[in-house]
Design a protein around this motif. Sequence first.
Motif, PDB file in Angstrom:
ATOM      1  N   ILE A 166      12.956   9.424  -3.388  1.00  0.00           N
ATOM      2  CA  ILE A 166      11.513   9.157  -3.458  1.00  0.00           C
ATOM      3  C   ILE A 166      11.144   8.979  -4.924  1.00  0.00           C
ATOM      4  N   GLN A 167      10.447   7.857  -5.201  1.00  0.00           N
ATOM      5  CA  GLN A 167      10.060   7.592  -6.587  1.00  0.00           C
ATOM      6  C   GLN A 167       8.594   7.229  -6.641  1.00  0.00           C
ATOM      7  N   GLU A 168       7.963   7.550  -7.754  1.00  0.00           N
ATOM      8  CA  GLU A 168       6.584   7.121  -7.941  1.00  0.00           C
ATOM      9  C   GLU A 168       6.603   5.753  -8.589  1.00  0.00           C
ATOM     10  N   SER A 169       5.773   4.881  -8.072  1.00  0.00           N
ATOM     11  CA  SER A 169       5.694   3.595  -8.759  1.00  0.00           C
ATOM     12  C   SER A 169       4.266   3.074  -8.730  1.00  0.00           C
ATOM     13  N   ASN A 170       3.672   2.959  -9.901  1.00  0.00           N
ATOM     14  CA  ASN A 170       2.295   2.430 -10.062  1.00  0.00           C
ATOM     15  C   ASN A 170       1.291   3.082  -9.119  1.00  0.00           C
ATOM     16  N   GLY A 171       1.290   4.372  -9.046  1.00  0.00           N
ATOM     17  CA  GLY A 171       0.317   5.059  -8.205  1.00  0.00           C
ATOM     18  C   GLY A 171       0.688   5.064  -6.733  1.00  0.00           C
ATOM     19  N   SER A 172       1.765   4.382  -6.372  1.00  0.00           N
ATOM     20  CA  SER A 172       2.237   4.409  -4.980  1.00  0.00           C
ATOM     21  C   SER A 172       3.509   5.240  -4.927  1.00  0.00           C
ATOM     22  N   LEU A 173       3.966   5.456  -3.723  1.00  0.00           N
ATOM     23  CA  LEU A 173       5.203   6.199  -3.565  1.00  0.00           C
ATOM     24  C   LEU A 173       6.261   5.285  -2.946  1.00  0.00           C
ATOM     25  N   ALA A 174       7.389   5.158  -3.621  1.00  0.00           N
ATOM     26  CA  ALA A 174       8.476   4.320  -3.100  1.00  0.00           C
ATOM     27  C   ALA A 174       9.525   5.212  -2.458  1.00  0.00           C
ATOM     28  N   ILE A 175       9.733   4.994  -1.157  1.00  0.00           N
ATOM     29  CA  ILE A 175      10.708   5.808  -0.440  1.00  0.00           C
ATOM     30  C   ILE A 175      11.914   4.929  -0.143  1.00  0.00           C
ATOM     31  N   ILE A 176      13.061   5.324  -0.653  1.00  0.00           N
ATOM     32  CA  ILE A 176      14.254   4.502  -0.455  1.00  0.00           C
ATOM     33  C   ILE A 176      15.013   5.022   0.767  1.00  0.00           C
ATOM     34  N   VAL A 177      15.224   4.107   1.715  1.00  0.00           N
ATOM     35  CA  VAL A 177      15.838   4.484   2.987  1.00  0.00           C
ATOM     36  C   VAL A 177      16.948   3.487   3.334  1.00  0.00           C
ATOM     37  N   ALA A 178      17.784   3.845   4.306  1.00  0.00           N
ATOM     38  CA  ALA A 178      18.869   2.941   4.690  1.00  0.00           C
ATOM     39  C   ALA A 178      18.318   1.699   5.376  1.00  0.00           C
ATOM     40  N   SER A 179      17.425   1.909   6.342  1.00  0.00           N
ATOM     41  CA  SER A 179      16.847   0.779   7.053  1.00  0.00           C
ATOM     42  C   SER A 179      15.337   0.964   7.146  1.00  0.00           C
ATOM     43  N   GLY A 180      14.622   0.046   6.505  1.00  0.00           N
ATOM     44  CA  GLY A 180      13.171   0.148   6.433  1.00  0.00           C
ATOM     45  C   GLY A 180      12.512   0.178   7.792  1.00  0.00           C
ATOM     46  N   GLU A 181      12.986  -0.724   8.689  1.00  0.00           N
ATOM     47  CA  GLU A 181      12.347  -0.868   9.989  1.00  0.00           C
ATOM     48  C   GLU A 181      12.411   0.425  10.814  1.00  0.00           C
ATOM     49  N   SER A 182      13.578   1.081  10.764  1.00  0.00           N
ATOM     50  CA  SER A 182      13.687   2.281  11.594  1.00  0.00           C
ATOM     51  C   SER A 182      13.087   3.499  10.894  1.00  0.00           C
ATOM     52  N   ALA A 183      12.876   3.405   9.586  1.00  0.00           N
ATOM     53  CA  ALA A 183      12.325   4.559   8.859  1.00  0.00           C
ATOM     54  C   ALA A 183      10.809   4.650   8.990  1.00  0.00           C
ATOM     55  N   VAL A 184      10.154   3.463   9.144  1.00  0.00           N
ATOM     56  CA  VAL A 184       8.682   3.451   9.163  1.00  0.00           C
ATOM     57  C   VAL A 184       8.081   4.392  10.222  1.00  0.00           C
ATOM     58  N   PRO A 185       8.526   4.332  11.483  1.00  0.00           N
ATOM     59  CA  PRO A 185       7.942   5.248  12.480  1.00  0.00           C
ATOM     60  C   PRO A 185       8.143   6.718  12.095  1.00  0.00           C
TER      61      PRO A 185
END
Lengths: 339, 255
Positions: free
Chosen positions: A264-283
Amino acid sequence: MSILQTKDLTKVYTGGIRAVDGINFEVEEGEIFGFLGPNGAGKTTTIKMLNTLIPPTSGTATVAGFDVVKNPAEVRKRIGYTAQNVGVDERATGKENLTLYGHFYRLNTKTIRQRLKDLFELVELTGAEDQMVSTYSGGMRKRLDLAMGLIHQPRLIFLDEPTTGLDPQTRASIWDHIRNLAKTMGVTIFLTTHYLDEADKLADRVAIIDHGKIMTIGTPKELKHTVGGDVVTISSDEEGSEASADFQQKARKALSGKDFVQQIQESNGSLAIIVASGESAVPKIMRDLGAEGVEVQTLTVSHPSLDDVFLKYTGRTIRAQEGTQTTFTQMRLRSNRRS
Amino acid sequence: MDAIADTWFIIFRDLKSRIRMPVFIFITMFQPILWLVLFTQIFKSLGNTPGLGTSSYLQFFAPGVLVMTVLFGSAFSGFATLIDMDMGILSKMLATPVTRTSIVLGRIIATVVVLLVQAIIIFIIAIIMGVHLSTGVAGALLTLFLISLLGLGYAAFSNGFALLFKRQEIVMAVTNLMTMPMMFLSSMMMPSSALPGWLNTARHFNPVDYAIVGARDLVLKGYIWSDLWKSLVVLGAWATVGIIFGTMMFRTKTE
């Protein structure tokens, strides 16, 4: 079932240039196989060895069940070929071009006549059959070129840079036609390209080739996963650094330690979450944040691109590589791409 | 069978594209017609030359113009192959099962077919100008056969050079280098008896001269078989060697 296999396929031109340097790969029946690499990587040389136009220096290739060196005639009967420069005769009509190829593939006149109609429909040239090819646009020529390689209903077609030099709309339409061919005719497609988006959008599997060597092979998705995970970026709409910091702190707490989160990283006031697969991580992200009462206003998922993949395996981007060449064709290609 | 069918399809394709540019067929005939009409007027007084075999220089020179037409026309046959190569037509064809030799053979034959049409037109113009054909229609057909052998050979060489050098300007330079000496080292413009000794010897090594001698016999004198069989053999050999060279280049130089 693989329809094409190579074993240590090599081409050394006079002067000692190793255009293709011991490549091994297989193409499965029915797939769209993309050969991605910068100009001069050995793509065209590979295609020309596979379609029997030039003999390999060493190594073997089996295409549609036959060895390209021992049995070129049998290979030719089973393949179609569309070269980088359109090989249609502009001093003849579309129908004449196609009929000639029907004869070359030993089809009888009746069969040719039947297939002409279907093929012209397939490539959407109905109505232009009897026009001279010199009056055709670039996209129409390319479509006729495609049709000429299909009249004998081959199991495999080779497309060497099918959209190079075409405008964006025409490229998109050629892509549709290629997809359509794979789907409706079940024909296996081997295509070379130096466009990342083309390989990404069209190919089921991609081989990255550079300096005559295959660097990696996989589906575009697999290849991108090798570079690193997807990035899910979340933010709250609340103004002010205090609110933003509060949001980040809560979200971090809700997500940290979860097994699907890599970083998990902060980027420009947002939070960037690095995951293996974006589509399955969103839910999962939404579920976990919801459980902690964190309200998300915007969420974006971004994937690594094939450009990143290319960078990883070759040590430079495909565009930077092209930038080192300044031939006229290159400049023209680049200006076409910009427009 | 496939080879014959393929050759026919290639000839058909070539002729069709030529027929679409009829202007070109006439433009390439312009030079031979100039020679026929103007050259024979300028050198009209040469009608008195001993050994001419006729009192009219036009009558003497007309068979030479037929040969010239074929020579000029077949020299550029390889250009069409270069265009096919540049446009990617050739490599696309080669990826099909088409018979390899048919591609070059078809092109050569199509070139000669066009040249024969031009030769017939030249024949007709010559007859209108007063040239008398001593062997009639049969002799005219034999003349056309002789010059088509010359054309087959030269067109095949032109295609061979095209495949070997791959550039129009080089092919043009090489064929020009051949065409002019072949034209002048012959009895095209003067009877052999009026030529200097060395030139009279040189012409025996020139296939063009055999075409001229044969065609001139048939127009002026009749069936002189002692000359004609030599012409047939030499021109047959010339065509064979040319076709072997052309197809060999095609097999080895199309990579």
